[in-house]
Enzyme design. Sequence first.
Site, PDB file in Angstrom:
ATOM      1  N   LEU A  50     -26.536   3.238  12.183  1.00  0.00           N
ATOM      2  CA  LEU A  50     -27.606   2.246  12.291  1.00  0.00           C
ATOM      3  C   LEU A  50     -27.576   1.636  13.696  1.00  0.00           C
ATOM      4  CD1 LEU A  50     -29.726   0.623  10.377  1.00  0.00           C
ATOM      5  CD2 LEU A  50     -27.949  -1.107  10.271  1.00  0.00           C
ATOM      6  N   PRO A  51     -28.016   2.412  14.702  1.00  0.00           N
ATOM      7  CA  PRO A  51     -27.999   1.842  16.048  1.00  0.00           C
ATOM      8  C   PRO A  51     -28.989   0.677  16.170  1.00  0.00           C
ATOM      9  CG  PRO A  51     -29.024   4.031  16.048  1.00  0.00           C
ATOM     10  CD  PRO A  51     -28.484   3.801  14.676  1.00  0.00           C
ATOM     11  N   HIS A  52     -28.597  -0.347  16.894  1.00  0.00           N
ATOM     12  CA  HIS A  52     -29.477  -1.498  17.130  1.00  0.00           C
ATOM     13  C   HIS A  52     -28.917  -2.310  18.283  1.00  0.00           C
ATOM     14  CE1 HIS A  52     -26.276  -2.931  14.471  1.00  0.00           C
ATOM     15  NE2 HIS A  52     -26.432  -4.107  15.035  1.00  0.00           N
ATOM     16  N   ALA A  53     -29.734  -3.176  18.829  1.00  0.00           N
ATOM     17  CA  ALA A  53     -29.254  -4.129  19.828  1.00  0.00           C
ATOM     18  C   ALA A  53     -29.832  -5.482  19.436  1.00  0.00           C
ATOM     19  CB  ALA A  53     -29.688  -3.698  21.226  1.00  0.00           C
ATOM     20  N   SER A  88     -23.430  -7.230  17.517  1.00  0.00           N
ATOM     21  CA  SER A  88     -24.628  -8.000  17.839  1.00  0.00           C
ATOM     22  C   SER A  88     -24.787  -9.220  16.947  1.00  0.00           C
ATOM     23  CB  SER A  88     -25.862  -7.117  17.703  1.00  0.00           C
ATOM     24  OG  SER A  88     -25.993  -6.692  16.366  1.00  0.00           O
TER      25      SER A  88
END
Lengths: 151, 90
Positions: A64-67, B10
Amino acid sequence: MIEQYLNQNTIQLQETIDDWQSAITLAAQPLIKNHSISNEYLQTMINSVNELGPYIIITPLVALPHARPEQGVQKMGLSLLRLKQAVAFSNNSDHLVNLVIVLAATDNSSHIGILTELSDLLGEEANVQAMIAANSSDEIITIINTQLQLT
Amino acid sequence: MKKVLVVCSSGLGSSFIIEMNAKKILKELNIEAEVNHTDLTSGKTEYADLYIGSQEIISNLIDGKRNVAGLKNLLDKKELTQILQTHLGS
């Protein structure tokens, strides 16, 4: 909720891919095209894996890539890349990935519904296996809708 | 009340999911604790009785003093239940 975001335009199916960077890059393309995220957001997602390791693998075979919202999110979005052959995120066999789901959140909390549904969907190993085996985005959408009706 | 802090890089992806699951599990177990989630940088300066996160992330918090638990599979409720029981159960 997630059925609003995962559709014909944001689900991609591919047999294989060279490396995890290409997997995240390809998975993010629908969100760049529909103006959910910027190229900077894509780069930040890749950089954070380089810095911190493959922590984005939330359950076996699923990343689950995210920034962060301020790193280039224009609107909320989700996209999914299904790879028939897993791509390695490290030399460790725990870090093989067949499903890459890119998340774009606009703030710290409004995506809570999306995360709850993703957690229900991906927490069931059978759903993950069925999505990997799927041969069309329609099949994947059916799996998602079936799970959503259960919960 | 005991404080649990779920940490990810994050502070809005996996830590959020684990926080939701942890709250559900603690309710089922009848254990009272406060659960919050945050990003790694803030996690380093915030006190908690237990820090939870993915193994890759949580290893950054190990300093010999903090009570730290790493998850292998972030969506595995059994693994999370075991951690919560071990660290917070009476």
